[in-house]
Design a protein around this motif. Structure first.
Motif, PDB file in Angstrom:
ATOM      1  N   ILE A 253     -13.311  12.221  -7.012  1.00  0.00           N
ATOM      2  CA  ILE A 253     -13.832  10.997  -7.187  1.00  0.00           C
ATOM      3  C   ILE A 253     -13.251   9.486  -7.600  1.00  0.00           C
ATOM      4  CG2 ILE A 253     -15.312   9.316  -9.491  1.00  0.00           C
ATOM      5  CD1 ILE A 253     -17.458  12.126  -9.365  1.00  0.00           C
ATOM      6  N   ALA A 254     -12.237  10.227  -8.266  1.00  0.00           N
ATOM      7  CA  ALA A 254     -11.159   8.982  -8.178  1.00  0.00           C
ATOM      8  C   ALA A 254     -10.449   9.074  -7.015  1.00  0.00           C
ATOM      9  CB  ALA A 254     -10.188   9.839  -8.980  1.00  0.00           C
ATOM     10  N   ILE A 255      -9.511   9.818  -6.209  1.00  0.00           N
ATOM     11  CA  ILE A 255      -9.658   9.305  -5.154  1.00  0.00           C
ATOM     12  C   ILE A 255     -10.297   8.452  -4.419  1.00  0.00           C
ATOM     13  CG2 ILE A 255      -8.878  10.445  -3.298  1.00  0.00           C
ATOM     14  CD1 ILE A 255      -7.665  12.454  -4.375  1.00  0.00           C
ATOM     15  N   TYR A 256     -11.502   8.192  -4.497  1.00  0.00           N
ATOM     16  CA  TYR A 256     -12.636   7.879  -3.788  1.00  0.00           C
ATOM     17  C   TYR A 256     -12.786   6.269  -4.065  1.00  0.00           C
ATOM     18  CZ  TYR A 256     -17.209   6.419  -1.805  1.00  0.00           C
ATOM     19  OH  TYR A 256     -17.722   4.998  -1.448  1.00  0.00           O
ATOM     20  N   TYR A 257     -12.542   6.464  -5.482  1.00  0.00           N
ATOM     21  CA  TYR A 257     -12.588   4.314  -5.677  1.00  0.00           C
ATOM     22  C   TYR A 257     -11.394   4.063  -5.605  1.00  0.00           C
ATOM     23  CZ  TYR A 257     -17.532   5.213  -7.182  1.00  0.00           C
ATOM     24  OH  TYR A 257     -18.568   5.465  -7.724  1.00  0.00           O
ATOM     25  N   LEU A 258     -10.180   4.574  -6.861  1.00  0.00           N
ATOM     26  CA  LEU A 258      -9.408   4.112  -5.870  1.00  0.00           C
ATOM     27  C   LEU A 258      -8.365   4.331  -5.207  1.00  0.00           C
ATOM     28  CD1 LEU A 258      -7.302   5.913  -9.032  1.00  0.00           C
ATOM     29  CD2 LEU A 258      -8.168   3.311  -9.614  1.00  0.00           C
ATOM     30  N   GLY A 259      -8.820   5.079  -4.269  1.00  0.00           N
ATOM     31  CA  GLY A 259      -8.027   5.217  -2.970  1.00  0.00           C
ATOM     32  C   GLY A 259      -8.323   4.274  -2.309  1.00  0.00           C
ATOM     33  N   GLN A 260      -9.379   3.661  -2.294  1.00  0.00           N
ATOM     34  CA  GLN A 260     -10.250   2.344  -0.740  1.00  0.00           C
ATOM     35  C   GLN A 260      -9.641   1.504  -1.363  1.00  0.00           C
ATOM     36  OE1 GLN A 260     -14.741   2.745  -0.157  1.00  0.00           O
ATOM     37  NE2 GLN A 260     -14.916   3.453  -1.819  1.00  0.00           N
ATOM     38  N   ALA A 261      -9.599   0.780  -2.236  1.00  0.00           N
ATOM     39  CA  ALA A 261      -8.759  -0.380  -3.193  1.00  0.00           C
ATOM     40  C   ALA A 261      -7.196   0.157  -2.804  1.00  0.00           C
ATOM     41  CB  ALA A 261      -9.216  -0.181  -4.481  1.00  0.00           C
ATOM     42  N   THR A 262      -6.829   0.869  -2.898  1.00  0.00           N
ATOM     43  CA  THR A 262      -5.269   0.830  -2.530  1.00  0.00           C
ATOM     44  C   THR A 262      -4.786   0.975  -1.111  1.00  0.00           C
ATOM     45  OG1 THR A 262      -4.797   2.158  -4.378  1.00  0.00           O
ATOM     46  CG2 THR A 262      -3.129   2.039  -3.171  1.00  0.00           C
ATOM     47  N   GLU A 263      -5.651   1.675  -0.586  1.00  0.00           N
ATOM     48  CA  GLU A 263      -5.476   1.229   0.953  1.00  0.00           C
ATOM     49  C   GLU A 263      -6.315  -0.117   1.672  1.00  0.00           C
ATOM     50  OE1 GLU A 263      -6.610   4.210   5.642  1.00  0.00           O
ATOM     51  OE2 GLU A 263      -7.441   4.959   2.808  1.00  0.00           O
ATOM     52  N   LYS A 264      -7.021  -0.329   0.940  1.00  0.00           N
ATOM     53  CA  LYS A 264      -7.698  -1.420   1.365  1.00  0.00           C
ATOM     54  C   LYS A 264      -6.906  -3.018   1.391  1.00  0.00           C
ATOM     55  CE  LYS A 264     -12.499  -1.766   1.566  1.00  0.00           C
ATOM     56  NZ  LYS A 264     -13.544  -2.129   0.652  1.00  0.00           N
ATOM     57  N   ILE A 265      -6.038  -2.919   0.394  1.00  0.00           N
ATOM     58  CA  ILE A 265      -4.767  -3.925  -0.182  1.00  0.00           C
ATOM     59  C   ILE A 265      -3.375  -2.935   0.354  1.00  0.00           C
ATOM     60  CG2 ILE A 265      -2.913  -4.797  -2.429  1.00  0.00           C
ATOM     61  CD1 ILE A 265      -6.093  -4.155  -4.059  1.00  0.00           C
ATOM     62  N   TYR A 266      -2.983  -2.385   0.591  1.00  0.00           N
ATOM     63  CA  TYR A 266      -1.773  -2.127   0.993  1.00  0.00           C
ATOM     64  C   TYR A 266      -1.564  -1.124   2.260  1.00  0.00           C
ATOM     65  CZ  TYR A 266       0.532  -1.750  -3.341  1.00  0.00           C
ATOM     66  OH  TYR A 266       1.486  -2.342  -5.154  1.00  0.00           O
ATOM     67  N   GLY A 267      -3.101  -1.205   3.269  1.00  0.00           N
ATOM     68  CA  GLY A 267      -2.870  -0.398   4.422  1.00  0.00           C
ATOM     69  C   GLY A 267      -2.594   1.262   4.730  1.00  0.00           C
ATOM     70  N   SER A 268      -3.039   1.683   5.270  1.00  0.00           N
ATOM     71  CA  SER A 268      -3.272   2.708   5.801  1.00  0.00           C
ATOM     72  C   SER A 268      -1.577   3.690   5.650  1.00  0.00           C
ATOM     73  CB  SER A 268      -3.965   3.872   6.706  1.00  0.00           C
ATOM     74  OG  SER A 268      -5.255   2.866   7.370  1.00  0.00           O
ATOM     75  N   LEU A 269      -1.082   3.476   6.403  1.00  0.00           N
ATOM     76  CA  LEU A 269       0.630   3.854   6.416  1.00  0.00           C
ATOM     77  C   LEU A 269       1.430   3.867   4.669  1.00  0.00           C
ATOM     78  CD1 LEU A 269       2.890   5.525   7.452  1.00  0.00           C
ATOM     79  CD2 LEU A 269       4.015   3.078   8.414  1.00  0.00           C
ATOM     80  N   ARG A 270       1.334   2.215   4.174  1.00  0.00           N
ATOM     81  CA  ARG A 270       1.718   2.269   3.230  1.00  0.00           C
ATOM     82  C   ARG A 270       1.087   3.538   1.686  1.00  0.00           C
ATOM     83  NH1 ARG A 270       2.641  -2.618   5.892  1.00  0.00           N
ATOM     84  NH2 ARG A 270       4.616  -3.047   5.575  1.00  0.00           N
ATOM     85  N   PHE A 271      -0.487   3.170   2.043  1.00  0.00           N
ATOM     86  CA  PHE A 271      -0.708   4.337   1.250  1.00  0.00           C
ATOM     87  C   PHE A 271      -0.586   5.419   0.890  1.00  0.00           C
ATOM     88  CE2 PHE A 271      -4.820   6.745   1.248  1.00  0.00           C
ATOM     89  CZ  PHE A 271      -5.263   6.903  -0.175  1.00  0.00           C
ATOM     90  N   PHE A 272      -0.566   5.910   2.163  1.00  0.00           N
ATOM     91  CA  PHE A 272      -0.523   7.382   2.483  1.00  0.00           C
ATOM     92  C   PHE A 272       1.425   7.206   1.577  1.00  0.00           C
ATOM     93  CE2 PHE A 272       1.082  11.280   4.627  1.00  0.00           C
ATOM     94  CZ  PHE A 272       0.255  12.311   4.213  1.00  0.00           C
ATOM     95  N   ILE A 273       2.065   6.617   2.543  1.00  0.00           N
ATOM     96  CA  ILE A 273       3.279   7.253   1.866  1.00  0.00           C
ATOM     97  C   ILE A 273       3.373   6.778   0.165  1.00  0.00           C
ATOM     98  CG2 ILE A 273       5.540   5.641   1.555  1.00  0.00           C
ATOM     99  CD1 ILE A 273       5.358   4.638   4.122  1.00  0.00           C
ATOM    100  N   ILE A 274       2.774   6.578  -0.535  1.00  0.00           N
ATOM    101  CA  ILE A 274       2.744   5.456  -2.040  1.00  0.00           C
ATOM    102  C   ILE A 274       2.137   7.750  -2.409  1.00  0.00           C
ATOM    103  CG2 ILE A 274       1.303   4.135  -3.968  1.00  0.00           C
ATOM    104  CD1 ILE A 274       2.163   2.157  -1.961  1.00  0.00           C
ATOM    105  N   TYR A 275       1.346   7.573  -1.527  1.00  0.00           N
ATOM    106  CA  TYR A 275       0.647   8.926  -2.702  1.00  0.00           C
ATOM    107  C   TYR A 275       1.273   9.954  -2.101  1.00  0.00           C
ATOM    108  CZ  TYR A 275      -4.087  11.522  -3.009  1.00  0.00           C
ATOM    109  OH  TYR A 275      -4.527  13.111  -3.570  1.00  0.00           O
ATOM    110  N   ILE A 276       1.863  10.495  -1.268  1.00  0.00           N
ATOM    111  CA  ILE A 276       2.556  11.856  -0.876  1.00  0.00           C
ATOM    112  C   ILE A 276       3.665  11.400  -1.556  1.00  0.00           C
ATOM    113  CG2 ILE A 276       3.743  12.983   0.562  1.00  0.00           C
ATOM    114  CD1 ILE A 276       0.933  13.511   0.828  1.00  0.00           C
ATOM    115  N   ILE A 277       4.328  10.534  -2.297  1.00  0.00           N
ATOM    116  CA  ILE A 277       6.008  10.024  -2.862  1.00  0.00           C
ATOM    117  C   ILE A 277       5.374  10.641  -4.139  1.00  0.00           C
ATOM    118  CG2 ILE A 277       8.212   9.453  -3.366  1.00  0.00           C
ATOM    119  CD1 ILE A 277       8.285   8.217  -0.022  1.00  0.00           C
ATOM    120  N   ALA A 278       4.227   9.761  -4.652  1.00  0.00           N
ATOM    121  CA  ALA A 278       4.188  10.163  -6.048  1.00  0.00           C
ATOM    122  C   ALA A 278       3.598  10.958  -6.848  1.00  0.00           C
ATOM    123  CB  ALA A 278       2.762   8.370  -6.672  1.00  0.00           C
ATOM    124  N   GLY A 279       3.005  12.043  -6.174  1.00  0.00           N
ATOM    125  CA  GLY A 279       2.203  13.180  -5.680  1.00  0.00           C
ATOM    126  C   GLY A 279       3.484  14.009  -6.191  1.00  0.00           C
TER     127      GLY A 279
END
Length: 516
Positions: A253-279
């Motif tokens: 649920i958290a990924i669905y809401y936060l992920g959609q908004a983040t990916e829309k703002i940053y774009g898919s590549l930047r979103f994935f980099i943020i997601y993986i490195i933050a993890g």
């Protein structure tokens, strides 16, 4: 016409140069027409509201009533915008000079503070070309006085309708710019991550259950001992694993809401980099500050998305607080408090992910932001390199206890004949947990299978010192005694095993064979 021109000319200047926006309020005067021009501006969590009210003629008692009604309007606006504080300027624009009674009525309430609203009252006299307002009022409100003064002596040549259309064009471009910021990318990876997490959960369920420690270890959960022994991929794989269905559901649920908004703002590549490195940084935080826990979950990466939103708030503070800012900070605050007090929640992974998300977002930056923030970008790169360097030094320089669940992996390795892995695990466990008899027992089994009965006997004896009533240890010592052709010692250990466990059939059979 002069009155209307003045209102729209000032409004145009405030919209064009000072970041104000027109706001429609359901408020009418006695004639049923909308009252004046209303403008609002957001600065982080505070709002500035300017109300330009045209007045051709008004009685003093009606003026007092109008001022009181203003406070009702202000409360409604504050509730609508969800602001914490608002500066509310009411400027009455008179076609003809107001009477002394009117002047006195406005002056008495020139400034008033009530709850979360600061009220300011004043008037513009178009006939005498002057403004009746307290000194430094505009400075306190944070808007320039010049537009209000300029159009007193320099009426606009444009018609009010033309000015209104110009304002509409400005606000249309602002909306388009905001939409471009919030809709830069499409949330394709967000759905992919949710699907992949669900797939991994199903695979773990069919392999024995996502709550089984051995299954978690086999699928790549964060385990400090294995990471410091070269399995660095365990800093990534836990991001896609979850312990139990509720854990998966909440994170999805958290990924669905936060992920959609983040990916829309940053774009898919930047979103994935943020997601993986933050993890990864979240898992590093857990590795160093909670090394004895077996960890899995996307929480560190999810907190990285919160960090990315905080960077968005740093770049677009007004837009952030006018739209999603208050909700994001509220949810983040609740989650951090929950992480502090809830059991079995890895706060270090959460904080690591939050910091990591902000750092990586500052490095990749928002694609729609105007002008690159080189200072924060370079600083963030240096901080990230420092984190990587310190982490690498720590991982390669220190041995971590790890979780006690690794004995399950050692037992599995022993059963499969992987004596090298079993030896490495149980050698580590008997050193870190010297008072656990089972670890000595399993380590003795390992070295016994390696053909080292003397060393095995030493660790079996150590297990008995800790736990004398351990029938399996006595049985194995009997086997070693038989190997050494010490029948008397073998009989002693077998009888001891049966004394502890009379139903130990293997010991009973072997004892009967020896005695016969």
């Amino acid at each position: 016409m002069l009155l209307e021109k003045y209102l729209w000319s000032v409004a145009n200047r405030l919209v064009k140069e000072n970041g104000f926006s027109l706001i429609h309020i359901q408020e009418t005067n006695k004639g049923g027409q909308q009252s004046g021009v209303n403008l609002i501006k957001n600065t982080k969590s505070d709002y500035t509201f300017v109300r330009l009210i045209p007045v051709e003629f008004i009685w003093p008692n009606h003026m007092i009533q109008e001022i009181e009604n203003t406070k009702i309007v202000a409360e409604k606006i504050l509730k609508h915008v969800k602001g914490r504080k608002m500066k509310f300027l009411n400027l009455y624009v008179f076609q003809s000079s107001p009477s002394q009674d009117i002047h006195d009525a406005i002056s008495r309430l020139s400034r008033e503070e009530q709850k979360r609203i600061e009220y300011y009252f004043g008037y513009v006299d178009l006939e005498r070309e002057r403004i009746g307002i307290l000194d430094k009022t505009f400075e306190k409100i944070g808007i320039p006085m010049e537009p209000f003064v300029h159009y007193l002596s320099h009426p606009s040549q444009e018609e009010p309708a033309e000015i209104f259309e110009e304002i509409k064009d400005i606000e249309k471009k602002r909306i388009e710019e905001i939409n471009s910021i919030f809709n830069y990318g499409k949330p394709l990876l967000t759905y992919g991550i949710i699907f992949f997490n669900a797939l991994m959960f199903l695979l773990m369920t069919f392999s024995g259950g996502s709550t089984d420690p051995l299954v978690l270890i086999n699928y790549g959960a964060k385990e400090s001992f294995f990471i410091t022994n070269g399995e660095y991929w365990r800093l990534i794989t836990p991001i896609f694993l979850h312990i139990g269905f509720i854990h998966l559901a909440l994170n999805s649920i958290a990924i669905y809401y936060l992920g959609q908004a983040t990916e829309k703002i940053y774009g898919s590549l930047r979103f994935f980099i943020i997601y993986i490195i933050a993890g990864i940084i979240g898992n590093l935080g857990s590795l160093f500050f909670a090394p004895s826990s077996l960890g899995a979950g996307a929480s560190g990466a999810i907190y990285g998305l919160f960090g990315a939103f905080l960077y968005f708030g740093y770049i677009y503070p007004n837009l952030f607080f006018r739209t999603i800012g208050t909700d994001i900070l509220t949810v983040l605050g609740i989650n951090l408090v929950f992480s502090l007090f809830a059991p079995n929640v890895d706060i270090y992974a959460h904080l690591g992910g939050l910091i990591g998300g902000f750092i990586v977002a500052a490095i990749v930056q928002i694609p729609t932001q105007k002008g690159k923030q080189w200072r924060i970008k370079i600083t963030s790169i240096l901080i990230l390199l420092l984190i990587i360097g310190v982490s690498w030094w720590g991982i390669t320089s220190f041995d971590f206890k790890g979780s006690q669940a690794i004995y399950l992996k050692g037992e599995e390795a022993l059963n499969k004949g992987d004596l090298q892995l079993a030896y490495r695990i149980f050698d580590h466990l008997v050193k870190e947990y010297p008072n656990q008899p089972f670890y000595h027992f399993y380590f003795a089994n390992t070295v016994l299978q390696q053909g080292k009965p003397e060393l095995a006997e030493k660790y079996y004896q150590q297990a008995l010192k800790i736990e004398p009533d351990f029938p399996q240890v006595h049985y194995n010592l009997a086997l070693i005694s038989i190997f050494k052709d010490d029948q008397q010692s073998a009989i002693f250990h077998l009888e001891k095993a049966l004394e502890i466990d009379p139903y130990f059939q293997e010991a009973k059979k072997l004892l009967d064979e020896l005695k016969s």
